[in-house]
Every structure is written in structure tokens, then in C-alpha cells.
Design an enzyme around this catalytic site. Structure first.
Site: not given
Length: 160
Positions: A48-49
Site C-alpha cells: 500500500t505504501c
């Protein structure tokens, strides 16, 4: 207790991950006399980052500047070499300062640590975003575990 609106950023020395390698910086130099958006992620190169969180701030960097933001800072409990490599991989250029908090000391001082030791990742940073004006927090948004809503670039832009 985690940092709240109105609180001052703790005085600390930190490391930036740059294309040239690690570079020291103090919180006074980073936040003093400026409006800074800081967002924290559990780890560099994580799904996600890398796919959403950091790219959103890179994509909207000009919009943040147009709203008076002097700097955008991405922080993670990774070392400066990793943060520099991640920034290069993500093409952040001058748009985002890649802040390394390898021992999570700054993260802990903010009260935003996340213990992922049981998952083999050690102490990390919770996913969050905040606006800091001249060293004082004016907005803070901490994600619920597994969520990605309140710390998105678009959400923080709307809060400015």
C-alpha cells in the site's frame, strides 16, 4: 498517547534518505518557520505504501505547494539508505523528503508506533498524516489498522 493538534514536534536529530546517501537534519530545521505535511508509513517498499500512499503525495505535490505547503515529508522506521532507494524507485525527486527513523525513536516520541514484531517486522510507524505549522501540529489523521482513508494525499489536501 499519540501527538495531538496543538502539540509541538519533539526536538530530535533525524536522517534523510537522499540520492547522495544519508543526510542529517534536525526537527527544528525541518519544521521551523514552515508549513510541512508529514505522512508516515509502516515500511518502504510495502504494497500500500508503494502503490498508493507515497505516489499520491508525489502526484499532488504541486497542489500542496499551491496551498502554501513548504515541504512534504514521508517517514518510515527504515534506515536512510532504504528510504533513499525507495525515493529513487518512486521518482520522488525534490517533491518529497524521505525521512528515515531507523530505530523508531521519532515515531515513539510522536506516540505513533506500531509493534509488528510478531509478524517479523519489529516496531514500525502507524499509517498517518499530519500538517505541521512552525513546529506545531495543526491537523493529524491516524489510520485504523489496515485502513487507508484519512491519510491519503487527497484527504489532507482537502483539510488545508
Amino acid at each position: 498517547m499519540s501527538i495531538q493538534v496543538g502539540d509541538s514536534i519533539p526536538s530530535m536529530s533525524l536522517m534523510q534518505g537522499t540520492a547522495e546517501g544519508p543526510k542529517g537534519i534536525t526537527t527544528e530545521a525541518l519544521f521551523g518557520g514552515k508549513t510541512v505535511v508529514v505522512f508516515g508509513v509502516p515500511g518502504a517498499f510495502t504494497p500500500t505504501c508503494s502503490a498508493k500512499h507515497l505516489p499520491g503525495f508525489v502526484q499532488h505535490a504541486a497542489a500542496f505547494r499551491a496551498k502554501g505547503v513548504d515541504a512534504i515529508v514521508c517517514m518510515a522506521a527504515n534506515d536512510a539508505f532504504v528510504m533513499g532507494a525507495w525515493g529513487k524507485d518512486q521518482g520522488v525527486g525534490e517533491n518529497v523528503v524521505m525521512l528515515a527513523d531507523g530505530s523508531a525513536a521519532f515515531t515513539k516520541a510522536l506516540g505513533l508506533e506500531l509493534d509488528l514484531t510478531a509478524r517479523g517486522m519489529g516496531v514500525r510507524c502507524q499509517r498517518f498524516a499530519m500538517v505541521v505549522q512552525d513546529g506545531r501540529v495543526s491537523h493529524v489523521a491516524v489510520e485504523a489498522p489496515g485502513a487507508f482513508e484519512v491519510s491519503k494525499a487527497e484527504t489532507i489536501l482537502a483539510a488545508l
